[in-house]
Design a protein around this motif. Sequence first.
Motif, PDB file in Angstrom:
ATOM      1  N   ASP A  11       0.854  -1.178   0.000  1.00  9.56           N
ATOM      2  CA  ASP A  11       0.000   0.000   0.000  1.00  9.56           C
ATOM      3  C   ASP A  11       0.896   1.235   0.000  1.00  9.56           C
ATOM      4  N   ALA A  12       0.789   2.062  -1.031  1.00 11.73           N
ATOM      5  CA  ALA A  12       1.587   3.291  -1.100  1.00 11.73           C
ATOM      6  C   ALA A  12       1.038   4.354  -0.152  1.00 11.73           C
ATOM      7  N   ASP A  13      -0.212   4.199   0.261  1.00 12.00           N
ATOM      8  CA  ASP A  13      -0.811   5.046   1.301  1.00 12.00           C
ATOM      9  C   ASP A  13      -0.706   6.538   0.967  1.00 12.00           C
ATOM     10  N   LEU A  14      -1.072   6.887  -0.269  1.00 13.54           N
ATOM     11  CA  LEU A  14      -0.952   8.282  -0.703  1.00 13.54           C
ATOM     12  C   LEU A  14      -2.251   9.069  -0.602  1.00 13.54           C
ATOM     13  N   TRP A  15      -3.299   8.472  -0.083  1.00 22.01           N
ATOM     14  CA  TRP A  15      -4.611   9.119  -0.017  1.00 22.01           C
ATOM     15  C   TRP A  15      -4.559  10.454   0.719  1.00 22.01           C
ATOM     16  N   ASN A  16      -3.692  10.548   1.731  1.00 20.21           N
ATOM     17  CA  ASN A  16      -3.657  11.759   2.549  1.00 20.21           C
ATOM     18  C   ASN A  16      -2.521  12.711   2.184  1.00 20.21           C
ATOM     19  N   THR A  17      -1.961  12.560   0.987  1.00 16.34           N
ATOM     20  CA  THR A  17      -0.923  13.467   0.512  1.00 16.34           C
ATOM     21  C   THR A  17      -1.521  14.856   0.299  1.00 16.34           C
ATOM     22  N   PRO A  18      -0.883  15.914   0.819  1.00 16.92           N
ATOM     23  CA  PRO A  18      -1.415  17.268   0.645  1.00 16.92           C
ATOM     24  C   PRO A  18      -1.608  17.619  -0.828  1.00 16.92           C
ATOM     25  N   TYR A  19      -2.761  18.251  -1.102  1.00 11.41           N
ATOM     26  CA  TYR A  19      -3.087  18.702  -2.461  1.00 11.41           C
ATOM     27  C   TYR A  19      -4.029  19.889  -2.346  1.00 11.41           C
ATOM     28  N   LYS A  20      -3.719  20.946  -3.062  1.00 12.47           N
ATOM     29  CA  LYS A  20      -4.494  22.186  -3.019  1.00 12.47           C
ATOM     30  C   LYS A  20      -4.710  22.578  -1.556  1.00 12.47           C
ATOM     31  N   ASP A  21      -5.974  22.766  -1.144  1.00 13.14           N
ATOM     32  CA  ASP A  21      -6.234  23.204   0.227  1.00 13.14           C
ATOM     33  C   ASP A  21      -6.561  22.053   1.170  1.00 13.14           C
ATOM     34  N   SER A  22      -6.297  20.814   0.724  1.00 15.08           N
ATOM     35  CA  SER A  22      -6.665  19.649   1.529  1.00 15.08           C
ATOM     36  C   SER A  22      -5.700  18.496   1.229  1.00 15.08           C
ATOM     37  N   ILE A  23      -6.265  17.340   0.837  1.00 18.13           N
ATOM     38  CA  ILE A  23      -5.480  16.161   0.480  1.00 18.13           C
ATOM     39  C   ILE A  23      -6.042  15.594  -0.823  1.00 18.13           C
ATOM     40  N   TYR A  24      -5.245  14.753  -1.504  1.00 13.71           N
ATOM     41  CA  TYR A  24      -5.677  14.196  -2.788  1.00 13.71           C
ATOM     42  C   TYR A  24      -7.020  13.481  -2.694  1.00 13.71           C
ATOM     43  N   GLU A  25      -7.223  12.695  -1.624  1.00 13.77           N
ATOM     44  CA  GLU A  25      -8.469  11.935  -1.552  1.00 13.77           C
ATOM     45  C   GLU A  25      -9.696  12.834  -1.671  1.00 13.77           C
ATOM     46  N   GLU A  26      -9.654  14.004  -1.108  1.00 13.31           N
ATOM     47  CA  GLU A  26     -10.822  14.902  -1.142  1.00 13.31           C
ATOM     48  C   GLU A  26     -11.146  15.408  -2.541  1.00 13.31           C
ATOM     49  N   TYR A  27     -10.243  15.215  -3.503  1.00 16.81           N
ATOM     50  CA  TYR A  27     -10.450  15.670  -4.875  1.00 16.81           C
ATOM     51  C   TYR A  27     -10.640  14.531  -5.875  1.00 16.81           C
ATOM     52  N   LEU A  28     -10.566  13.277  -5.403  1.00 17.92           N
ATOM     53  CA  LEU A  28     -10.565  12.156  -6.350  1.00 17.92           C
ATOM     54  C   LEU A  28     -11.594  11.072  -6.043  1.00 17.92           C
ATOM     55  N   VAL A  29     -12.513  11.319  -5.147  1.00 23.55           N
ATOM     56  CA  VAL A  29     -13.474  10.291  -4.750  1.00 23.55           C
ATOM     57  C   VAL A  29     -14.902  10.732  -5.049  1.00 23.55           C
ATOM     58  N   THR A  30     -15.823   9.820  -4.872  1.00 24.92           N
ATOM     59  CA  THR A  30     -17.230  10.078  -5.191  1.00 24.92           C
ATOM     60  C   THR A  30     -17.763  11.316  -4.475  1.00 24.92           C
ATOM     61  N   ARG A  31     -17.435  11.491  -3.208  1.00 29.42           N
ATOM     62  CA  ARG A  31     -17.969  12.644  -2.468  1.00 29.42           C
ATOM     63  C   ARG A  31     -17.526  13.974  -3.085  1.00 29.42           C
ATOM     64  N   TRP A  32     -16.358  14.001  -3.766  1.00 22.62           N
ATOM     65  CA  TRP A  32     -15.943  15.229  -4.443  1.00 22.62           C
ATOM     66  C   TRP A  32     -16.921  15.541  -5.569  1.00 22.62           C
ATOM     67  N   PHE A  33     -17.305  14.529  -6.371  1.00 23.40           N
ATOM     68  CA  PHE A  33     -18.267  14.751  -7.456  1.00 23.40           C
ATOM     69  C   PHE A  33     -19.576  15.300  -6.911  1.00 23.40           C
TER      70      PHE A  33
END
Length: 187
Positions: free
Chosen positions: A43-65
Amino acid sequence: MLLLFYRGEVFGCGLENNERILGITLGTGLGSAVWNQGEKAFDADLWNTPYKDSIYEEYLVTRWFVKRFEELTGLKESGLREILEKHGETEEVDQLLSEYQENLLSFIKFFSKEYDCKILVIGGNIVKAWDRIFPEKSPLKEFEILIGKYQEHAAIIGAAALFFKWNLIFRNISSLKNRRICCWITI
């Protein structure tokens, strides 16, 4: 489950001869894994890598849509499938998909650079809309992107791979393309 899915896709699709392959799952969460030839996937465990004003997961999952679509339209839908089915040909959906493409491409480039690899297997429910997200494939030209072939069945194949010789089981499974796959494992 991520590692079983990923192992199933790598071996089920005959990719095990590559030196390294990266895996991404896109759905309710963001999964990332790395497979190196001759080693277990991890597991590379990159879901919580900082991105924009949050983390990558917040921009790439269903809840973002769901969230972004409501911001753009004032309408609330339960997921990407509903958004596309009900509003698929609107300017707001075009904008939504364009923004998602930008976010996903950023993650793919980051992940690729982090692990020095350009081959990726991508799975999860969001990839069902892959051709809408990337109608033009040129932004991906520097990568070899493979959409998960077995999807929901990949975890079963990955689990079976823990118990059987790779080539024996996976070459046989690959020949069963449109048939149900059943595994009985006796321990």
